[in-house]
Each structure stands twice: as C-alpha cells, then as structure tokens.
Design a protein around this motif. Structure first.
Motif, PDB file in Angstrom:
ATOM      1  N   ILE A 147       0.892  -0.784   0.020  1.00 50.29           N
ATOM      2  CA  ILE A 147       0.259  -0.198  -0.529  1.00 50.29           C
ATOM      3  C   ILE A 147       0.635   0.916  -0.165  1.00 50.29           C
ATOM      4  O   ILE A 147       0.400   2.290  -0.674  1.00 50.29           O
ATOM      5  CB  ILE A 147      -0.508   0.361   1.220  1.00 50.29           C
ATOM      6  CG1 ILE A 147      -1.893  -1.110   1.126  1.00 50.29           C
ATOM      7  CG2 ILE A 147      -1.462   1.405   1.233  1.00 50.29           C
ATOM      8  CD1 ILE A 147      -2.594  -1.540   2.261  1.00 50.29           C
TER       9      ILE A 147
ATOM     10  N   SER B  66       1.232   3.954  -3.239  1.00 45.05           N
ATOM     11  CA  SER B  66       0.325   5.327  -2.983  1.00 45.05           C
ATOM     12  C   SER B  66       1.194   6.101  -3.248  1.00 45.05           C
ATOM     13  O   SER B  66       0.785   7.756  -3.795  1.00 45.05           O
ATOM     14  CB  SER B  66       0.314   5.634  -1.609  1.00 45.05           C
ATOM     15  OG  SER B  66       1.973   6.232  -0.866  1.00 45.05           O
TER      16      SER B  66
ATOM     17  N   ASP C 161       4.588   5.654  -9.174  1.00 47.33           N
ATOM     18  CA  ASP C 161       3.260   6.241  -8.847  1.00 47.33           C
ATOM     19  C   ASP C 161       1.932   5.760 -10.806  1.00 47.33           C
ATOM     20  O   ASP C 161       1.457   6.184 -11.051  1.00 47.33           O
ATOM     21  CB  ASP C 161       3.303   7.884  -9.619  1.00 47.33           C
ATOM     22  CG  ASP C 161       4.560   8.356 -10.829  1.00 47.33           C
ATOM     23  OD1 ASP C 161       5.341   6.954 -11.410  1.00 47.33           O
ATOM     24  OD2 ASP C 161       4.975   9.214 -10.153  1.00 47.33           O
TER      25      ASP C 161
ATOM     26  N   VAL D 279      -1.482   4.806  -8.974  1.00 45.11           N
ATOM     27  CA  VAL D 279      -2.435   6.481  -9.429  1.00 45.11           C
ATOM     28  C   VAL D 279      -2.156   7.304 -10.151  1.00 45.11           C
ATOM     29  O   VAL D 279      -2.840   8.299 -10.438  1.00 45.11           O
ATOM     30  CB  VAL D 279      -0.962   7.328  -7.716  1.00 45.11           C
ATOM     31  CG1 VAL D 279      -1.490   8.445  -7.759  1.00 45.11           C
ATOM     32  CG2 VAL D 279       0.272   6.309  -6.757  1.00 45.11           C
TER      33      VAL D 279
ATOM     34  N   LEU E  52      -4.485  11.873  -2.234  1.00 42.31           N
ATOM     35  CA  LEU E  52      -3.857  11.209  -2.304  1.00 42.31           C
ATOM     36  C   LEU E  52      -2.212  11.443  -2.441  1.00 42.31           C
ATOM     37  O   LEU E  52      -1.644  10.847  -0.782  1.00 42.31           O
ATOM     38  CB  LEU E  52      -3.943   9.385  -3.108  1.00 42.31           C
ATOM     39  CG  LEU E  52      -3.303   8.301  -3.009  1.00 42.31           C
ATOM     40  CD1 LEU E  52      -3.697   8.058  -1.305  1.00 42.31           C
ATOM     41  CD2 LEU E  52      -3.565   6.829  -3.874  1.00 42.31           C
TER      42      LEU E  52
ATOM     43  N   SER F 100      -0.025  10.424   1.270  1.00 40.05           N
ATOM     44  CA  SER F 100       1.448   9.876   0.949  1.00 40.05           C
ATOM     45  C   SER F 100       2.276  10.921   1.794  1.00 40.05           C
ATOM     46  O   SER F 100       3.407  10.522   2.343  1.00 40.05           O
ATOM     47  CB  SER F 100       1.510   9.276   0.015  1.00 40.05           C
ATOM     48  OG  SER F 100       2.115  10.036  -0.959  1.00 40.05           O
TER      49      SER F 100
END
Lengths: 450, 162
Positions: free
Chosen positions: A13, A17, B73, B76, B87, B91
């Motif tokens: 996770i 992210s 990424d 994302v 998000l 993070s």
C-alpha cells in the motif's frame, strides 16, 4: 503467517501510493515496527540507516554515477555510434546493429540502463529512422541495447547486489563481461533477422528506391565508406577505448578496488570531456551534470539507507528466517525454486527500478541461494539479466520512456512491440547461463583476487 | 518562507556536488599515494565516505525539491485528478512523519556521540559527531521541503474546488 501478510500488505500500500520508494521503505519499516512492537530496530533507526551508507564499497555508486552522467552529456555516445556504423556499414541491419554495439561499449563506462539508452539513442534513433529503419526496430534496439548498461561493468545493480549480499563487487563486474558480449551478439542476431524480414516485406510492396541495407530509403543516404572515412573517427574514439580498458584492467588486474577504479574513471572522464569535448560544454549543461549527480546519487543511496532499516525490522520479526526455512523445506528441486525466483524477479521488475528490487530481495534470497548450492556470483548475473528485462517490461520499463522521450511521435505500442524480441533474447540468455554457468564464472576465476 | 527553504536546499545540493568531487580527488590522491609512492594512507578513505554520507542525506532534500526520488506512480496515475491529489497529500504527510521521526532519532544519535565524545574506530579516529550530524540535518531539510510540497499541494487542491 498473519504477520507476514500484514507486512506485505502495508509495504505494498505504501509503495503503490506514489510515495518515493526511499521514504516508502522508511514508512513501512516504522509502521510495521510500531504495529508488532519491534522496538529494537526502531530505537536503532538512525544508527541502522547511517550504517547502511557508511561503507567504502558503496562509494562506487556515486562515483560511477558521476562518470556516467558526465559522458552521457557529451557527444561521446554519438562518436562511438558513428565510428562503429562505418565499420559495419556493408552488413544487413548494420544500423540497428551498430547502435547495439555502441550501447555495449558505452555500457563499459556507464552503470545505468536508462543513461546508456539515452546516450546512444538520442542520436541513434533519429539517424536510424532517417535512413529507413522501421520504427519498431529502431526503438527496440535502443530499449534493448540500453539494458546492457547494467550487465557490462561498471554496473549499479552489481554494486548494490555486492553490498546487499557481501559478495565481491570486482568479481561480479568481471563476471558480467562474457554474458554481456553474449547478449550483445544475441541482440545483433535479432537486428539482422528483423532487417532481412523488413526487407522481404517491402520487396513485395510496390518498388521503392532501395539503399544498400535493403531498407527503402527516403533520402539517398550514403551507406558505403572508404577506408579513410572508416578510420577518420578513430582518434576521437581512442580515448573512449582507453578509458574502458583502464577501468576493466584496474579491476581485473586487482590493481585497485572497484571504488578506487570508480574514482579514477570519474576523474578520467571529466578530463576527457574537458579536453576532447570542451566545445560542447555550456553553462546549462554543466549545471545539469552537477544537479543530476546529486539527484541520482542521493536518491539511490537514501534507498540503500532506508532499505537496510526495512530489512532490520523484517529480521527482528523473524520474517527473513521464516521465508528461508519455508523455501528450503519445499521438497522441490533447486531448479524449480530458481524458476520461481526468476518469475518473482520478473514480476517485481515490471513495477520497481532494479536497484530497489535488489536491495529489497537480495538479503532474503542470498541465504536461499547458498542453501540450494548455487554460486552467488553466478546468481548476481542471473538477477541482473532479470533486471534488464525489468527495464523493458511495462508499466515500469524505464527504457521505454527514455525512447519515447527521444522520439515522441513513435506510438508506445510500437516501441513495446519492437522491444519484445529483445526480452526473448534476454530470456534465452538466462537459459543459456543456467545450462553453462561457466560463461559467468570462468573469467572471475582467472582474476587476480583483490 | 517557501523560497528560503528551497534556496537553502539548492545551496546544500551544490555543496553535495562539491563533496562528490572532493571525494573523487581524495581517492585519486589515495591511489597514487598508496600504489605509486607506497605511503601509508590514514584518513583518505574514511574522509571520502563521510563526504558521500553528506551528499546522501543532505542531497536528498535537494533531490526531493527536484522531484528526483524514484516512485511507483503508475497506479496513482490511473486515478482522477482530485482523488489523486488527495492521495498525494496523504502520502506526503506519511513521508513527512517518517522524516520527523528520523530527525528526532538522528539528533539523539548525534547528541550521544557529541556529549560522550565518541570517536571513529580507526587509526585516524575523527569525532563521530561530525558524520552523525549529517543524518539529522538531512532529515530536517527533507521535512522542511515536504512541508513546502504539502502546502503547495493543498493550495492546488483548494484552487480546483473554486
């Protein structure tokens, strides 16, 4: 068991992210440590991270990074490619082939895949397309050829693997030479085959003007060179050849440690650029070289620091030991386990950069490899071949993006399709090395030990 | 404030460049001294390692400012802009809390080495308080840069809503 799953879930996770991997390892380490009460590693957090980078071997990394960046920002790659092309000019597929060999020679001065692809591709790809090489083959030969950067010494992945498993970096470097030449030859074979295939395809099409290489040539590109033209570039390529010989000679001859070889190489490449390529230096290019050196060095070394922290939490929780025990308890043959490890590395390669994968997995895999009776030097080469494929496979095939940036008008799908034969060649290379481990182990065995 | 933090990080980034070049020169000197003149070398290797430790921790703040830290990424990027930005902020806050934690631990490590006068376990034996200083310094600078980034991301998100 539950602990293992929770640790994997937290790490996945956090890393997915979009947080930088360096901090992702840190966050995952602290989160797992707090959750499972691993107070030991958390108390020693700063000491562990400091210890992770407090090593003379790790110094090899920023120094070779500096050398690669200095040379990649000079026209050395261009000269190399042009000189090799003039030698090969009569063979079918000579253009993609000379790009692949130029990548191989550049790889002997540079330890990174994307940097090698960028250095040769930035002049190679436009040139190949201008002279009628199909887009897919032009892109693929740079995507594939660039991956030689981490197989042919110096190599960032060998350095990181050597540090993570306490294996001799010098021996790993020397072990990469023969497999590097083997992969270069395999790539060249594909370049010739693909060129002949493209030629046959276009011969069925309405007649176009054909040039020497069998590609329909839009511009009447010159494909033959006199001996004077072939040797004309030699004085400019000679310093590059000397630089390559110097570094490999120092390490092979046991004259100095890889870190010392890296410093000499960095110094020599700066000298080379200041003398031979002085005219190409501008204020902006110097600032770019300086900035990139700190960016890349700090980025990789910080991952080295936080991955050691992450490993210390895993070890404290007993997960590292459990994984080794579980795998060695499997009643499977060593080669089945080797196959599983390769699949795992290839999967990780789709998502993470090579050095991060090695820092994460090598401390776990190393004891397993030793238990199964494999040679750690040989395994380092196998890991690197897997990482080369990881530089090609989407979505995190970094070399695909390097080529896309050089030639934005080639669709990503064409680049990926054109690169796949090179993945097959690398897989073939892994199989050949599994059958003949001597290919990797013969040369380091002959080395003067240092 | 943002400008001040970023220019401090840029300054230290270029100090990091000087550190890399200095370690190149020191090691070349070490090679010549040891293998050509057969002199005993005492401080060279340790000094160059200390210089690179500086570049690692302090240069990381510069790399963060330049967005040069490699990340995964691709998942994302599949998100829509607004959830992606949210998000990102989450993070960044997580990463910031790790960096603050590491700074605290780092200062404790430095204070221990400084107050007890620890020295490196080598012939040269420099005080450990010097290299130990770079880790907390680096993480403080990274934390400051993260605060700048988070403020920027929040402003960006609020701008979208209007």
């Amino acid at each position: 068991m539950i602990e293992t799953l929770v640790v994997i879930a937290i790490s996945l996770i956090v890393l997915c992210s979009g947080m930088p991997i360096a901090f992702g390892f840190g966050v995952a380490a602290v989160a797992c440590g707090l959750l499972f009460n691993a107070t030991g590693p958390l108390d020693m957090l700063a000491h562990t991270m400091y210890g992770g980078v407090n090593s003379f071997e790790l110094l090899t990394l920023p120094l070779f990074i500096l050398m690669g960046i200095v040379l990649a920002n000079s026209p050395a790659g261009n000269d190399l490619y042009e000189a090799i092309h003039r030698l090969f000019s009569r063979l079918p597929g000579s253009l993609p082939m000379s790009n692949i060999w130029a990548c191989a020679v550049f790889a002997a001065m540079c330890g990174s895949s994307p940097a090698t692809a960028a250095a040769i591709g930035s002049s190679g790809i436009p040139e190949m397309r201008k002279r009628g090489v199909p887009d897919g083959l032009a892109a693929g030969s740079i995507v594939g050829g660039g991956t030689l950067g981490i197989l042919i010494p110096p190599s960032i992945t060998f350095i990181v693997y050597g540090i993570a498993t306490e294996t001799s970096i010098g021996k790993l470097f020397i072990a990469g030479i023969v497999p590097g030449v083997l992969i270069t030859i395999l790539f060249s074979i594909w370049a010739v085959v693909a060129s002949v295939l493209a030629q046959m395809k276009t011969q069925n099409a309405p007649k176009l003007h054909y040039n020497f290489q069998g590609f329909p040539s839009p511009a009447a590109a010159r494909m033959t060179y006199s001996w004077a033209e072939k040797t004309e570039l030699l004085p400019r390529v000679l310093p590059i050849a000397l630089l390559v010989a110097l570094i490999i000679g120092i390490i092979y001859g046991g004259i100095a440690t890889p870190s010392e070889a890296a410093a000499i190489g960095a110094g020599a490449s700066i000298l080379l650029v200041l003398t031979v390529y002085r005219k190409t230096l501008t204020y902006t290019s110097i600032i770019r070289i300086l900035g990139r050196t700190v960016d890349d060095s700090a980025m990789i070394m910080l991952i080295a620091a936080t991955s050691v922290l992450f490993q210390s939490v895993l070890t404290d929780l007993g997960l590292t030991q459990n994984a080794t025990q579980a795998i060695t308890k499997l009643q499977a043959s060593p080669w089945v386990i080797m196959l599983i490890i390769n699949v795992l590395l290839l999967l990780l390669g789709c998502f993470m950069p090579p050095f991060a994968i090695i820092l994460l997995t090598a401390p776990l895999l190393h004891p397993i490899i030793l238990k199964l009776g494999f040679d750690p030097i040989w395994f380092g080469v196998i890991v690197t071949l897997n990482m080369e494929i990881g530089c090609i496979t989407p979505p995190f095939g970094i070399n695909l993006y390097v080529v896309k940036r050089i030639a934005p008008d080639i669709p990503m799908s064409t680049i990926i399709v054109g690169s796949m034969p090179f993945v097959l060649m690398l897989l073939l290379g892994i199989v050949v090395l599994c059958i003949f481990p001597e290919l990797a182990l013969w040369l380091p065995g002959k080395m003067f030990v240092k | 404030m943002k400008k001040a933090i970023e220019s401090v990080n840029t300054f230290f980034g270029y100090v990091g460049v000087v550190a890399v070049f200095a370690s190149v020169l020191i090691i070349i000197y070490e090679v010549v001294a040891r293998y050509v003149f057969r002199w005993a070398t005492i401080w060279e290797i340790e000094a160059s390692v200390i210089l690179i430790i500086f570049t690692t921790f302090v240069g990381s703040a510069f790399a963060l400012k330049n967005n040069a830290h490699v990340k995964m990424d691709m998942f994302v990027e599949k998100l829509k802009p607004s959830p992606r930005k949210r998000l990102n902020i989450v993070s960044s806050v997580l990463a910031l809390s790790f960096c603050i934690y590491a700074s605290v631990k780092g200062w404790q490590m430095w204070w221990e080495a400084y107050s007890l006068g620890w020295r490196s376990d080598s012939l040269w034996a420099p005080p450990l308080a010097i290299p130990y200083f770079f880790l907390p310094l680096g993480f403080v600078l990274i934390s400051l840069q993260y605060i700048v980034n988070i403020v920027k991301e929040c402003k960006d998100l609020r701008g979208d809503r209007k």
